[in-house]
Scaffold this active site. Structure first.
Site, PDB file in Angstrom:
ATOM      1  N   HIS A   1      30.291  35.670  41.576  1.00  0.00           N
ATOM      2  CA  HIS A   1      29.444  36.906  41.860  1.00  0.00           C
ATOM      3  C   HIS A   1      28.407  36.881  43.060  1.00  0.00           C
ATOM      4  CE1 HIS A   1      31.919  38.910  38.768  1.00  0.00           C
ATOM      5  NE2 HIS A   1      31.690  38.004  38.132  1.00  0.00           N
ATOM      6  N   ARG A   2      28.255  35.579  43.462  1.00  0.00           N
ATOM      7  CA  ARG A   2      27.165  35.664  44.426  1.00  0.00           C
ATOM      8  C   ARG A   2      27.500  36.316  45.668  1.00  0.00           C
ATOM      9  NH1 ARG A   2      26.555  29.949  42.671  1.00  0.00           N
ATOM     10  NH2 ARG A   2      24.630  30.044  41.447  1.00  0.00           N
TER      11      ARG A   2
END
Lengths: 336, 606
Positions: free
Chosen positions: B228-229
């Site tokens: 999810h970065r």
């Protein structure tokens, strides 16, 4: 400030795995496997906020349990004074950094004390901090073998015995080992794998709503951490209340033969070696029942516990991926 | 050089500016050839950061001690109390850690950087020291990909990635030269600095409407990014971009402009098998309307910069094998490999079994414990501990008294690198009689052995007109097995290209980890019929074989996949094995159980 545990979107399995270890620390820790950037480390660090207080000997650097195994110092004190001073201490998440050297892991001679007083005194290491606490290793598969050996030693014995540089010391070192790893970076040694009570896998969320929610919460956290904390305080309180309640009833949940038979039927049909799997599965299903506010262990708890406890213990061909055995477990669980 | 005077590479420049506005953009990695200004541009960030922001350069030969911090010798000896000497992590706090040629860093150092950066805090538990200090910094780095790859894990930590091409435009080249000799660009720089200053002030008020959050999530899902970065970095970059434009509202255009910077390095190396995942849609158009808030199901097109000139800035593409007439064969039966005696003398290797640790010859490696045996690295902590109890007796006055017998030395360890490179023939002839099924079975059996010994493995496939590394060196054999299943078959046999690719890989890995031992496993029927140079295929193979066999520290094994005992049998692989000075086996040998724990023999255990 740490991101609040309850504000982590989804990843329920990982969160439950951590919570079960708080409810019953003898489950023996958790290995979190998953891709980069899926919130593994965030969850472990956030756990600290939810940890309960435990009874410990006052000022003992090893967090000795007054009614349990004692360190050399507490043993001496008990002999000399006839009693120990108990106090309440919050459980902690102790981090083991990758660059750690042996002396700081096991503890060693206190230099300053020796220089000033000419006396040899033991200076505690990370294993001392970790006693009765969570010991967290990020990227556990990248840890130096030498350090892993020492870790395995004390994990197996439950005590850390130090004989070095003229200092002799023994202290209890029972910790819940929590590790995170990205399997793409390399595998874990089988002995170390087996040390983790439970194992969960995390993957990225592909639900759009959840992804947006992650963005929203992270943005809110970044823009005003204090406010974010306040907003989540209610949820956090509720969760830690639930954990304490579970802790207080977990021992009273009966483990009758019916439950044990079911557990053994699962592990036997999967041809698992040793009894660690059975024991962990039993404790996990009990902790699950407690967390779900049940007074008895049901089939659901046993089934769910199986996933936590067995995933990393199944015999598999060297390169079957962890998870490839899903079918086998599903089959075995259908029996109960 | 100043940032404003930097010629060309608008996207890379934008990346630097956005990071100067908001460190939450997560730093940037510049990828490109040598001498095209990657480092110069990266260093120019210094001139546009707020004054006092640390900008720390990390040299490639950095040690754990200088990175994490160490015991300060003089102060410690003088005072008799342990004094901590801060390392690079401490100095970079609140600023930038700059790494030139980041792909040449040793894996041990990379893992420390990942750990500390991820935590935002440096926890020191070493050399008798216990210390923690905040360490949040962004990474800015450059790399020249041909010299070695970067761990995907580290790659993920860079908020952005920008490609550098050599400038071909004559006018731009002239300007570069002019700018290099003329230092007087301060006006333009001042203007840029002011603009960034203003942007920083606006930033906290920049808001993002829900439908744009949705747009960001859509893009990341469509790009099939891991984790999810990407979403978070894309949001940060879009906000910084809006602020740079002087807007308080993030627009779709902001997101589109920065999207390729944030996403270019995040596509998974290889697409998942088609039955599991659809191909990500083509990069998005610029001039699209955002999805109306009430129409959830409408899929926005993922973004790309609209200008043509940015096309050459695309990242090194994932290895996509073109969809032509080809088959993917299953992995054949695996078999137990037996041990036989070895022809070649492996004595030189006897000291370096798998999973054994070598004492690091030079100063590299990780300090794990102290020893009495003398070497070049004194272990201050252990020496002090040895001397400490005697200080009263030795009548210490102003400095700790250290005697000869107190000295302790550092024992540094480094995991021995063993890399098994599989060069697999994927040409059409491997499809005949399903030779590939048997070949994959052989590779899988060998992989299994690597797994047990914890070797790292890499896979090169050659077919059609080229060879490619389908699996970069990895310690994850599961990963390798998955990649093995995906190898397709079809086309000509560019055997020379396969050897060349292996040779390049050897060089790359050898540069980064000189102590690595190599085992090369060539799986082919040897029928080279396609060259990558002007030479005829056979000559090319002979040349490459000569080059390869000259390398030190390499064992080569040829597994012949040709079906024997037919009138078409040519035994070409046997002569190639001879050229390579390699051990030669046929698959039939392997199947008949004559053989051989090949891997085990080459990397013997102690």
């Amino acid at each position: 400030m740490i991101f609040p545990f309850s504000a982590i979107v989804d990843q329920e399995e990982m969160k439950t795995g951590l919570i079960l270890n708080v409810i019953d620390p003898s489950i023996g820790g958790l290995l979190i496997m998953g891709e980069k950037g899926t919130g593994k480390s965030t969850a472990v660090r956030a756990l600290a906020d939810l940890l309960p207080e435990i009874e410990a000997v006052k000022d003992c650097p090893f967090t000795c349990d007054p009614s349990g195994v004692l360190c050399s110092k507490c043993t001496e004190d008990l002999q000399n004074e006839g009693h120990l001073h108990p106090t309440r201490k919050k459980m902690r998440v102790v981090e083991l950094p990758l660059g750690i050297t042996e002396d700081r892991l096991v503890g060693t001679l206190d230099i300053e004390h020796a220089i000033k007083k000419g006396e040899k005194r033991f200076e505690p290491g990370i294993l001392a901090d970790a006693n009765r606490n969570f010991l967290y290793v990020d990227e556990v598969n990248l840890l130096e073998d030498h350090i892993v050996d020492l870790l395995l030693d004390s994990a197996a014995m439950g005590v850390n015995t130090v004989e070095r540089e003229g200092v002799s010391f023994v202290h209890p070192a029972r910790f819940m080992l929590v590790g995170t790893m990205n399997p793409e970076e390399g595998d874990l040694r089988p002995q170390l794998l087996d040390r983790f009570g439970l194992c969960v896998g995390v993957t990225s969320l592909y639900d759009k709503g959840q992804r947006i929610e992650i963005l929203r919460r992270r943005a809110a956290f970044d823009s005003d951490q204090g406010l974010f904390y306040k907003q989540w305080n209610g949820e956090q309180q509720k969760l830690s209340g639930r954990i304490s309640a579970a802790r207080s009833i977990v021992d009273s949940i009966p483990m009758d033969d019916r439950v044990l038979e079911k557990i053994v039927s699962v592990t036997a049909s999967l041809k698992l070696d040793g009894h660690r799997a059975d024991i962990v599965m039993m404790k996990t299903s009990r902790a699950l029942a407690a967390f779900r506010e049940l007074s008895t262990i049901g089939s659901d708890e046993i089934r769910d516990a199986a996933w936590f406890a067995l995933r990393h213990r199944l015999k598999r061909l060297p390169f079957e991926e962890i998870g490839a055995e899903r079918e086998k477990v599903t089959e075995a669980l259908a029996l109960i | 050089m100043r940032c404003s005077s930097f010629i060309g590479h608008d996207e890379a420049k934008l990346a630097i500016i956005l990071n100067a506005i908001d460190p939450r953009c997560g730093g940037v990695l510049f990828v490109g050839e040598k001498g095209c200004g990657k480092s110069t541009l990266a260093r120019s960030l210094r001139s546009i950061l707020p004054s006092g922001t640390p900008f720390v350069e990390l040299p490639l030969n950095v040690t754990d001690e200088s990175l994490l911090g160490t015991i300060a010798i003089e102060d410690t000896l003088r005072t008799g109390a342990r004094v901590f000497q801060h390392g690079l992590f401490s100095r970079a706090h609140g600023g930038v850690l700059f790494i030139d040629d980041v792909n040449l860093l040793s894996p041990e150092i990379v893992s420390l950087i990942l750990e500390v950066q991820g935590r935002g805090e440096n926890i020191v538990e070493r050399e008798g020291l216990r210390m923690r200090h905040p360490a949040s910094f962004i990474l800015v780095a450059s790399m020249y990909p041909e010299e070695g790859d970067l761990s995907p894990h580290l790659l993920d930590r860079f908020g952005m990635c920008a490609g550098f091409e050599r400038l071909t435009d004559a006018g731009e080249r002239m300007s570069v030269v002019r700018a290099a000799i003329c230092q007087d660009q301060t006006d333009a720089d001042l203007e840029l600095t002011e603009r960034i200053e203003v942007a920083r002030k606006i930033l906290p008020t920049v808001s993002v409407r829900d439908r744009f959050l949705e747009y960001i999530a859509d893009i990341c899902i469509n790009y099939n990014v891991a984790g999810h970065r990407a979403d978070l970095y894309l949001l940060a970059a879009a906000r910084a971009h809006a602020a740079f434009k002087g807007n308080e509202d993030v627009t779709r255009e902001d997101i589109n402009t920065v999207a390729s910077l944030v996403l270019m390095h995040r596509r998974r190396e290889l697409q998942p098998p088609p039955d599991q995942q659809e191909d990500p849609p083509p990069p998005p158009e610029h001039n699209h309307e955002p999805p109306p808030d009430n129409q959830q199901e409408q899929q926005p097109e993922p973004p790309q910069n609209n200008t043509d000139e940015q096309e050459h800035d695309q990242p090194p593409k994932p290895h996509e094998l073109p969809p032509q007439k080809e088959e993917v064969f299953t992995v054949g039966q695996t078999f137990q490999l037996k041990r036989i005696a070895f022809r070649k003398d492996r004595l030189e290797r006897a000291a370096s079994g798998r999973r054994t640790r070598t004492r690091a010859r030079n100063r590299g490696g990780r300090y794990v414990k102290s020893v009495l045996r003398q070497n070049r690295d004194i272990a201050i902590d252990a020496t002090l501990r040895a001397a400490a109890p005697f200080q009263l007796v030795r009548k210490r006055t102003d400095v700790v008294v250290i005697n000869e017998e107190d000295f302790r030395y550092k024992r540094k360890e480094r995991k021995m690198g063993h890399l098994a490179i599989f060069i697999v023939d994927g040409s059409g002839s491997m499809g005949a009689q399903k030779r590939m099924v048997a070949a994959k079975g052989a590779v899988q059996s060998l992989l299994m052995d690597c797994y047990q010994k914890r070797d790292t493995v890499a896979i090169i496939v050659f077919r059609k007109d080229r060879a490619e590394v389908v699996l970069e060196p990895t310690a994850s054999v599961e990963h390798a097995a998955r990649r093995l299943r995906e190898i397709p078959v079809g086309g000509k046999t560019p055997l020379g290209a396969g050897l060349l690719e292996a040779y390049r890989l050897l060089q790359r890995v050898g540069r980064k980890r000189p102590e690595t031992r190599f085992l090369i496993l060539l799986i082919t029927d040897g029928r080279a019929n396609q060259s990558v140079t002007e030479m005829p295929p056979d000559e090319e193979v002979a040349r490459m074989a000569a080059l390869m066999s000259e390398q030190a520290g390499i064992d080569i094994v040829v597994v012949d996949t040709e079906e024997k005992g037919r009138f078409t049998t040519m035994d070409r692989a046997a002569s190639i094995a001879a050229l390579l000075g390699a051990d030669y086996h046929t698959i039939e040998d392997l199947k008949a159980d004559y053989l051989v724990d090949i891997v085990k023999r080459s990397f013997p255990e102690v």
